[in-house]
Motif scaffolding. Structure first.
Motif, PDB file in Angstrom:
ATOM      1  N   PRO A 135       5.350 -24.288  33.317  1.00  0.00           N
ATOM      2  CA  PRO A 135       4.423 -25.421  33.237  1.00  0.00           C
ATOM      3  C   PRO A 135       3.558 -25.536  34.482  1.00  0.00           C
ATOM      4  O   PRO A 135       3.942 -25.136  35.584  1.00  0.00           O
ATOM      5  N   LEU A 136       2.360 -26.085  34.292  1.00  0.00           N
ATOM      6  CA  LEU A 136       1.428 -26.384  35.377  1.00  0.00           C
ATOM      7  C   LEU A 136       1.157 -27.878  35.339  1.00  0.00           C
ATOM      8  O   LEU A 136       0.902 -28.440  34.271  1.00  0.00           O
ATOM      9  N   ARG A 363      13.979 -31.141  34.643  1.00  0.00           N
ATOM     10  CA  ARG A 363      12.954 -30.471  35.439  1.00  0.00           C
ATOM     11  C   ARG A 363      12.935 -28.972  35.131  1.00  0.00           C
ATOM     12  O   ARG A 363      13.973 -28.352  34.902  1.00  0.00           O
ATOM     13  N   ALA A 364      11.726 -28.413  35.165  1.00  0.00           N
ATOM     14  CA  ALA A 364      11.576 -26.977  34.946  1.00  0.00           C
ATOM     15  C   ALA A 364      12.127 -26.207  36.135  1.00  0.00           C
ATOM     16  O   ALA A 364      12.126 -26.689  37.274  1.00  0.00           O
ATOM     17  N   GLY A 365      12.577 -24.988  35.879  1.00  0.00           N
ATOM     18  CA  GLY A 365      13.027 -24.143  36.972  1.00  0.00           C
ATOM     19  C   GLY A 365      11.891 -23.762  37.896  1.00  0.00           C
ATOM     20  O   GLY A 365      12.089 -23.565  39.100  1.00  0.00           O
ATOM     21  N   PHE A 366      10.685 -23.652  37.331  1.00  0.00           N
ATOM     22  CA  PHE A 366       9.512 -23.318  38.139  1.00  0.00           C
ATOM     23  C   PHE A 366       8.340 -24.143  37.635  1.00  0.00           C
ATOM     24  O   PHE A 366       8.076 -24.191  36.429  1.00  0.00           O
ATOM     25  N   LEU A 367       7.635 -24.789  38.553  1.00  0.00           N
ATOM     26  CA  LEU A 367       6.499 -25.639  38.201  1.00  0.00           C
ATOM     27  C   LEU A 367       5.329 -25.308  39.119  1.00  0.00           C
ATOM     28  O   LEU A 367       5.449 -25.387  40.349  1.00  0.00           O
ATOM     29  N   GLY A 368       4.187 -24.915  38.528  1.00  0.00           N
ATOM     30  CA  GLY A 368       2.965 -24.759  39.295  1.00  0.00           C
ATOM     31  C   GLY A 368       2.287 -26.111  39.438  1.00  0.00           C
ATOM     32  O   GLY A 368       2.283 -26.918  38.501  1.00  0.00           O
ATOM     33  N   THR A 369       1.719 -26.375  40.604  1.00  0.00           N
ATOM     34  CA  THR A 369       1.130 -27.692  40.853  1.00  0.00           C
ATOM     35  C   THR A 369      -0.287 -27.567  41.376  1.00  0.00           C
ATOM     36  O   THR A 369      -0.667 -26.572  41.992  1.00  0.00           O
ATOM     37  N   GLY A 373      -2.006 -31.910  47.479  1.00  0.00           N
ATOM     38  CA  GLY A 373      -2.200 -31.393  48.823  1.00  0.00           C
ATOM     39  C   GLY A 373      -2.034 -29.883  48.857  1.00  0.00           C
ATOM     40  O   GLY A 373      -2.574 -29.151  48.017  1.00  0.00           O
ATOM     41  N   SER A 374      -1.245 -29.399  49.796  1.00  0.00           N
ATOM     42  CA  SER A 374      -1.049 -27.960  49.950  1.00  0.00           C
ATOM     43  C   SER A 374       0.053 -27.409  49.063  1.00  0.00           C
ATOM     44  O   SER A 374       0.254 -26.191  49.015  1.00  0.00           O
ATOM     45  N   LEU A 375       0.758 -28.266  48.336  1.00  0.00           N
ATOM     46  CA  LEU A 375       1.868 -27.803  47.498  1.00  0.00           C
ATOM     47  C   LEU A 375       1.342 -27.022  46.292  1.00  0.00           C
ATOM     48  O   LEU A 375       0.561 -27.542  45.496  1.00  0.00           O
ATOM     49  N   ASP A 376       1.791 -25.770  46.162  1.00  0.00           N
ATOM     50  CA  ASP A 376       1.348 -24.921  45.053  1.00  0.00           C
ATOM     51  C   ASP A 376       2.388 -24.762  43.958  1.00  0.00           C
ATOM     52  O   ASP A 376       2.031 -24.544  42.803  1.00  0.00           O
ATOM     53  N   ASN A 377       3.660 -24.809  44.290  1.00  0.00           N
ATOM     54  CA  ASN A 377       4.673 -24.769  43.243  1.00  0.00           C
ATOM     55  C   ASN A 377       6.016 -25.243  43.774  1.00  0.00           C
ATOM     56  O   ASN A 377       6.246 -25.305  44.986  1.00  0.00           O
ATOM     57  N   VAL A 378       6.881 -25.591  42.817  1.00  0.00           N
ATOM     58  CA  VAL A 378       8.228 -26.075  43.112  1.00  0.00           C
ATOM     59  C   VAL A 378       9.204 -25.278  42.260  1.00  0.00           C
ATOM     60  O   VAL A 378       9.000 -25.111  41.046  1.00  0.00           O
ATOM     61  N   SER A 379      10.261 -24.778  42.881  1.00  0.00           N
ATOM     62  CA  SER A 379      11.326 -24.089  42.154  1.00  0.00           C
ATOM     63  C   SER A 379      12.625 -24.854  42.351  1.00  0.00           C
ATOM     64  O   SER A 379      12.924 -25.323  43.452  1.00  0.00           O
ATOM     65  N   VAL A 380      13.395 -24.963  41.264  1.00  0.00           N
ATOM     66  CA  VAL A 380      14.753 -25.505  41.337  1.00  0.00           C
ATOM     67  C   VAL A 380      15.673 -24.309  41.113  1.00  0.00           C
ATOM     68  O   VAL A 380      15.910 -23.890  39.982  1.00  0.00           O
TER      69      VAL A 380
END
Length: 528
Positions: A135-136, A363-369, A373-380
């Motif tokens: 997901p994005l 929550r997704a294991g990987f999320l593009g954002t 700000g500078s946050l490009d993605n989040v991984s759990v």
């Protein structure tokens, strides 16, 4: 053993450890790249080859050469293999020993040659696990998903546009279809001739993609090159569009290693290589490569000098520049000047946090954002990685990883790390109540940059010295490959160039089709 036939490609190959059967995945139009004819392997006194660099490219080159009987020595400056996918042990404050790395990487299904490399250690690729969605999310509330997008072109692109909230009918009506026509028939390497002089930002502006789609989808892809789209060559962005959308039916979903990189990938592959006689010299930076008058090179590393019949340079951009600068006799002045002009992408930051409570189950294991700000993605990480899952199960917490690409080189590290954490709290509000039990931060600036107008400066696999070849994700291959797949493909290509010189058959490779796959789309593109 019988020789099974690959009917789709019309070729017959005998499956042996030295000649693994090529696999293309589900795409029936993927192209097979046959090596020139030659004897199956070396007999008698085989040549000695130095591979400088133990990342994906160097490991692929060493594999291709050692499987044919060459005597390979692989030099790696770091203590571990894997290059930018290396991992190393760290001890947490709670006494746990875990593996730190430079962060999440996606193993797409169209990475045929990378996956072929990994099959040497695990034929079934059981070390990889599928991520169910990618997901994005934009800070304005828009959210895209690839789980329901068709995988076969052109329905993949049409399906994404139809399902995405960023493409409304009014937005589509405002687009400039003529400016978008180059997307319909990407030809490699012609795309670089046509679009290398335009930035990714200016190309998307000319097409008049909806602003939300511009930021949420295309900017996410351009930043996967660790670059600002205003500086990135449009040819690279359009090539990515071809690889993932209109040139391949493998789709945009991907796999990830089920354990940290060393345990899942590089330790098993190292065992495979040593079983084929490869000398692995880790923690051994090469200091100089000196050509020999009779052909080949003298390699100086860790105070020792050895002679080799050929050399593969499989280094990152800073490493290649530094070694070429320290090796004044290598290649010719024009080639050396091109290497000197190579640039690295801006710094990126990977923050890994060990939290005392879990991230919400949904929550997704990987999320593009985008828009955070500078946050490009989040991984759990515990969603797929066994080591993180075991830590989370034991402590009741979560392991979260944050990425920020293309940061200002002068940025204050502490400030940027704090900003990433603040953005995580916006994206996943429940993390604001969590206590950070431990954290690690990796700041790096060694990824290749592909700025506007620089395609001609990038080295190819071959050099003016027939015994010196180059591999890596910075290398110009004239094939539709990128990122990790470019590294693996260039490594095998480098091995094949040397093997051909010695009359030995090289590795068979696969690639996404090198031009638009639809006759109707090619006809439309001809109107541009």
């Amino acid at each position: 053993m019988t020789a099974p036939t690959n009917r789709g490609a019309g070729v017959t190959l005998r499956r042996t450890p030295e000649n693994p059967a090529p696999r293309r995945g589900r795409d029936r139009r993927a192209e097979i790249l046959h090596p020139p004819a030659g004897r199956p392997r070396f007999t008698g006194d085989a040549p000695r080859v130095a591979v400088v660099g133990g990342g994906i490219a160097g490991l692929a080159a060493a594999t291709g050469l050692a499987e044919r009987g060459a005597r390979v020595t692989l030099y790696e400056r770091e203590p571990t293999l894997g290059g930018r996918l290396a991992g190393w042990p760290v001890d947490l404050g709670d006494g746990s020993r875990v593996t730190m790395s430079r962060g999440f990487h996606a193993f797409f299904r169209q990475y045929y040659n990378l996956r072929g490399l990994l099959r040497r250690a695990d034929g079934g690729l059981s070390m990889l696990t599928a991520v169910p969605d990618y997901p994005l999310q934009h800070s304005a509330g828009l959210r895209d998903s690839f789980a329901r997008v068709p995988r076969t072109p052109p329905w993949s692109a049409a399906g994404f546009a139809a399902l995405s909230p960023t493409f409304g009918w009014r937005d589509l009506a405002r687009m400039d279809p003529r400016a978008a026509l180059p997307l319909l028939d990407v030809r490699v390497p012609d795309v670089h001739t046509a679009l290398d002089g335009v930035s990714a930002h200016d190309f998307l502006t000319a097409v008049r993609f909806p602003e939300a789609a511009h930021h949420l989808a295309f900017e996410v892809f351009s930043r996967s090159f660790f670059a600002d789209p205003r500086e990135l060559s449009a040819a690279e962005l359009v090539l990515m569009f071809h690889i993932y959308f209109l040139g391949s039916s493998e789709g945009l979903l991907f796999d990830v290693p089920a354990e940290p990189f060393p345990q899942a990938l590089w330790d098993p592959l190292a065992a495979y290589l040593t079983g084929h006689g490869v000398r692995l010299r880790t923690a051994t930076p090469v200091e100089e490569v000196a050509p020999l008058g009779s052909g080949g090179h003298r390699i100086t590393a860790d105070g020792r000098t050895e002679r080799f019949d050929a050399t593969v340079l499989a280094l990152d951009t800073p490493g290649l520049r530094a070694l070429v600068s320290a090796s004044p006799g290598v290649a010719d002045p024009a080639w050396r000047d091109g290497v000197r002009r190579l640039r690295t992408a801006p710094p990126f930051l990977v923050s890994r946090l060990w939290l005392d409570r879990p991230v919400d189950r949904g929550r997704a294991g990987f999320l593009g954002t985008s828009g955070y700000g500078s946050l490009d993605n989040v991984s759990v990480l515990e969603r797929w990685e066994g080591e993180a899952a075991r830590w989370a199960a034991r402590t009741g917490g979560s392991v979260v990883e944050l990425h920020a690409y293309a940061l200002d080189p002068g940025a204050d590290r502490q400030v940027e790390q704090k900003r990433l954490l603040e953005q995580l709290h916006r994206v996943y509000p429940e993390t604001a109540d969590a206590r950070i039990t431990d954290q690690r931060h990796e700041w790096r600036a060694d990824c290749p940059l592909f700025p506007v107008g620089t395609y001609g400066d990038r080295p190819g696999v071959r050099t003016q010295d027939p015994t010196l070849v180059v591999a890596g994700d910075l290398v110009r291959t004239d094939l539709p490959v990128a990122l990790m797949e470019r590294a693996a493909t260039s490594g095998f290509l480098a091995a094949n160039v040397l093997l051909q010189r010695w009359g030995v058959r090289g590795q068979t490779l696969w690639t996404v089709p090198r031009r638009g796959r639809s006759r109707a789309m090619r006809l439309l593109a001809s109107l541009a």
